[in-house]
Scaffold this active site. Structure first.
Site, PDB file in Angstrom:
ATOM      1  N   ALA A  74       0.721  -1.061   0.221  1.00 32.17           N
ATOM      2  CA  ALA A  74      -0.019  -0.064   0.034  1.00 32.17           C
ATOM      3  C   ALA A  74       0.921   1.133  -0.155  1.00 32.17           C
ATOM      4  CB  ALA A  74      -0.938  -0.101   1.200  1.00 32.17           C
ATOM      5  N   LEU A  89       2.060   1.880  -3.449  1.00 34.15           N
ATOM      6  CA  LEU A  89       0.889   2.196  -4.403  1.00 34.15           C
ATOM      7  C   LEU A  89       0.621   3.679  -4.062  1.00 34.15           C
ATOM      8  CD1 LEU A  89      -1.598   1.992  -6.141  1.00 34.15           C
ATOM      9  CD2 LEU A  89      -2.763   1.331  -3.707  1.00 34.15           C
ATOM     10  N   ASP A  90       0.737   4.194  -2.748  1.00 34.02           N
ATOM     11  CA  ASP A  90       0.702   5.631  -2.527  1.00 34.02           C
ATOM     12  C   ASP A  90       1.683   6.589  -3.168  1.00 34.02           C
ATOM     13  OD1 ASP A  90      -0.447   8.025  -0.913  1.00 34.02           O
ATOM     14  OD2 ASP A  90       1.247   7.729   0.499  1.00 34.02           O
ATOM     15  N   GLU A  91       2.993   5.913  -3.067  1.00 37.32           N
ATOM     16  CA  GLU A  91       4.052   6.603  -3.594  1.00 37.32           C
ATOM     17  C   GLU A  91       3.732   6.695  -5.195  1.00 37.32           C
ATOM     18  OE1 GLU A  91       7.986   6.731  -2.236  1.00 37.32           O
ATOM     19  OE2 GLU A  91       8.649   6.014  -4.252  1.00 37.32           O
ATOM     20  N   GLY A 151       1.329   9.294  -6.359  1.00 36.27           N
ATOM     21  CA  GLY A 151       2.030  10.635  -6.219  1.00 36.27           C
ATOM     22  C   GLY A 151       2.860  10.758  -7.570  1.00 36.27           C
TER      23      GLY A 151
END
Length: 126
Positions: A74, A77-79, A82
């Site tokens: 996760a 995924l977040d990075e 971005g």
């Protein structure tokens, strides 16, 4: 420490992208370099403008024995989200992330993801 993963582009036409944290003068929560035993990632663009992430999860990202922790997946995924937004000339932060895991990923494996932005509303990066 595990052998150095091959994060070279999956296609010879891909060009490397500077990670967003370098562009913004900050650092990454996800990866700290080639010696990290958790997560290593490289970003690329293809000639059509698509953006990709090539990532390796090491033993420091282990959750279930021999496999990657869901939180590590996760975080990547977040990075990557971005990075996908930055590739459009914008900056954003995640307000909400929902992940449905389909299968476990063995640590030590290199994975490739295609990053895309469906809709962008907001301000351009100055």
């Amino acid at each position: 420490m595990s052998a150095s993963p091959d994060l070279a582009p999956a296609d010879a036409s891909w060009t490397p992208l500077a990670p967003f944290w370098e562009s913004l003068g900050t650092r990454s929560f996800v990866t700290s370099g080639d010696e990290d035993d958790r997560i290593r990632v490289r970003y690329y663009a293809d000639p059509e403008g698509r953006t990709y992430a090539r990532a390796w999860f090491g033993p420091g990202a282990e959750g279930p024995p021999g496999h990657v922790h869901g939180g590590a997946m996760a975080a990547l995924l977040d990075e990557s989200m971005g990075m996908a937004v930055l590739a459009t000339g914008r900056v954003a932060v995640a307000a909400r992330i929902e992940v449905d895991f389909r299968s476990m990923v063995p640590h030590g494996q290199v994975v490739t993801g295609e990053l895309a932005v469906g809709e962008a509303v907001g301000h351009q990066v100055p």
